[in-house]
Design a protein around this motif. Structure first.
Motif, PDB file in Angstrom:
ATOM      1  N   THR A 122     -11.028   2.246   8.840  1.00 21.94           N
ATOM      2  CA  THR A 122     -12.315   2.782   9.330  1.00 21.94           C
ATOM      3  C   THR A 122     -12.630   2.176  10.459  1.00 21.94           C
ATOM      4  O   THR A 122     -12.967   2.979  11.505  1.00 21.94           O
ATOM      5  N   LEU A 140      -7.364   9.444   3.651  1.00 26.96           N
ATOM      6  CA  LEU A 140      -7.061   7.744   3.647  1.00 26.96           C
ATOM      7  C   LEU A 140      -7.253   7.199   2.239  1.00 26.96           C
ATOM      8  O   LEU A 140      -6.753   5.840   1.958  1.00 26.96           O
ATOM      9  N   ARG A 141      -8.062   7.874   1.538  1.00 29.30           N
ATOM     10  CA  ARG A 141      -8.590   7.314   0.082  1.00 29.30           C
ATOM     11  C   ARG A 141      -7.360   7.466  -0.796  1.00 29.30           C
ATOM     12  O   ARG A 141      -7.220   7.015  -1.788  1.00 29.30           O
ATOM     13  N   HIS A 164      -8.820  -0.497   4.017  1.00 33.33           N
ATOM     14  CA  HIS A 164      -9.490   0.643   4.225  1.00 33.33           C
ATOM     15  C   HIS A 164     -10.691   0.254   5.344  1.00 33.33           C
ATOM     16  O   HIS A 164     -11.029   1.014   6.119  1.00 33.33           O
ATOM     17  N   GLU A 165     -11.132  -1.044   5.366  1.00 36.19           N
ATOM     18  CA  GLU A 165     -12.384  -1.227   6.087  1.00 36.19           C
ATOM     19  C   GLU A 165     -11.769  -1.370   7.336  1.00 36.19           C
ATOM     20  O   GLU A 165     -12.054  -1.014   8.621  1.00 36.19           O
ATOM     21  N   HIS A 194     -12.377  10.339   6.293  1.00 34.16           N
ATOM     22  CA  HIS A 194     -11.241   9.827   5.469  1.00 34.16           C
ATOM     23  C   HIS A 194     -10.241  10.994   5.513  1.00 34.16           C
ATOM     24  O   HIS A 194      -9.063  10.742   5.165  1.00 34.16           O
ATOM     25  N   LYS A 249      -3.258   3.464  -1.664  1.00 35.05           N
ATOM     26  CA  LYS A 249      -3.578   2.773  -2.829  1.00 35.05           C
ATOM     27  C   LYS A 249      -2.846   1.501  -2.814  1.00 35.05           C
ATOM     28  O   LYS A 249      -1.644   1.428  -2.517  1.00 35.05           O
ATOM     29  N   TYR A 267       0.971  -1.127  -0.018  1.00 34.38           N
ATOM     30  CA  TYR A 267       0.164  -0.019  -0.057  1.00 34.38           C
ATOM     31  C   TYR A 267       0.931   1.304  -0.042  1.00 34.38           C
ATOM     32  O   TYR A 267       1.860   1.347   1.024  1.00 34.38           O
TER      33      TYR A 267
END
Length: 337
Positions: free
Chosen positions: A320, A13-14, A316-317, A245, A17, A5
């Motif tokens: 979060t 946070l987006r 990402h989950e 995010h 990648k 990543y």
């Protein structure tokens, strides 16, 4: 194929990648590790959002701890096939890591890769706060904020090795049972009557040491309740954790302007101390880190609690959930290779 990543630009946070490349080649004196599990830390979130002073310039791979299996080694300390856990100054969100052998450690017998990835950072944090800075002595009373998190649970286990009376603070009633199972002597759910609840939990005992992670009123309430010669050690400030995010800079500015402040003259008068640290700066202090790990090993702590598990593709989950404050124990991501 290597998967990792990457953050090309901080701020959201987006911007984190998933990327791919060829497996890196082994470097002289290094160890190539096939990563099996990765541990998450609050520093990861702050780094991705550009709120962490130690964040590298330019594109970087977040992550501070991992576990896995040695693929190749140019070090006499490790051999191919050996199970290891390690720390890294960023670069942990990666399926293949070329590691410095000074920051690798054999995975204890009977431990899973998940437990190995959950151990280094939170245990070093707890130990440094309690012993190196907090100077914990046998039989003293310790107040541990964020007690159901990875650091909080390890802090209680370490404090119990010194016969400490431990009081755990959590944000939700649902976490109280975990603290009781872990052997905390008293538990408090954060609320408007925190000072009264803390006074009752102390039961007349002096409050010698506070591990503080929240900031705001709970910082002041904890500090004010400390006995003379009490020490408050801060290593986080949950009030600054963005809930979405990306950061809300107006909200962060407001919280920054009203952040806890303690006057040194008042500290002298009350005979109390406030200390703070960021564990990542100890990364360059190899001798200090090795000394602490030797002392931690002598405590023979059980495997840490892994509270939440995700696949590497669910990064990402996982982040979060981490932001939500609803977690217990460590969040770990597993890599299938």
């Amino acid at each position: 194929m290597r998967e990792f990543y990457l953050v090309r630009k901080t701020g959201s946070l987006r911007n984190l990648k998933l990327d791919r490349s060829e497996i890196p080649t082994l470097q002289k004196g290094k160890v190539l590790v096939a990563v099996k599990s990765v541990g998450l830390n609050y520093a990861d979130i702050f780094a991705i959002m550009g709120l962490y002073s130690a964040t590298p310039e330019g594109p970087f791979i977040p992550g501070l701890e991992f576990s896995g299996e040695v693929l190749a080694s140019d070090s006499g300390s490790f051999v191919p096939g050996q199970k290891v856990m390690g720390v890294t100054r960023f670069g942990g969100y990666d399926s293949h890591i070329v590691a410095d052998p000074d920051y690798l450690f054999p995975l204890p017998a009977g431990w899973s890769f998940e437990e190995g990835a959950a151990f280094p950072v939170q245990t070093l944090t707890a130990y440094y706060a309690l012993r190196s800075l907090g100077d914990l002595r046998s039989g003293q009373t310790v107040l541990i904020h964020s007690a159901a998190g990875g650091v909080g649970l390890q802090a209680n286990r370490i404090a119990k090795q010194y016969n400490a009376f431990t009081i755990g603070v959590v944000g939700h009633e649902a976490k109280v049972d975990l603290l009781k199972r872990e052997g905390f002597d008293e538990t408090i759910v954060r609320g408007k009557h925190f000072s009264d609840d803390l006074r009752r939990a102390l039961g007349g005992r002096p409050l010698n040491l506070v591990l503080e992670t929240t900031g705001g009123k709970y910082f002041y309430d904890s500090y004010n309740m400390m006995a003379p010669m009490g020490r408050l050690v801060a290593y986080g400030s949950a009030q600054f954790t963005p809930s979405s995010h990306r950061p809300n800079y107006i909200s962060l500015l407001f919280r920054y302007l009203f952040r806890p402040r303690v006057d040194p003259l008042t500290m002298i008068k009350s005979n109390k101390s406030v200390m703070a640290f960021n564990l990542i700066w100890i990364y360059d202090q190899k001798e200090i880190m090795k000394e602490m790990l030797t002392e931690i090993e002598a405590l023979k702590l059980p495997a840490p609690i892994v509270g939440h598990r995700f696949n590497f593709s669910q990064m990402h989950e996982a982040l979060t959930l981490f932001q939500s404050g609803r977690t217990t124990g460590k969040i770990v991501l597993n890599i299938e290779t």
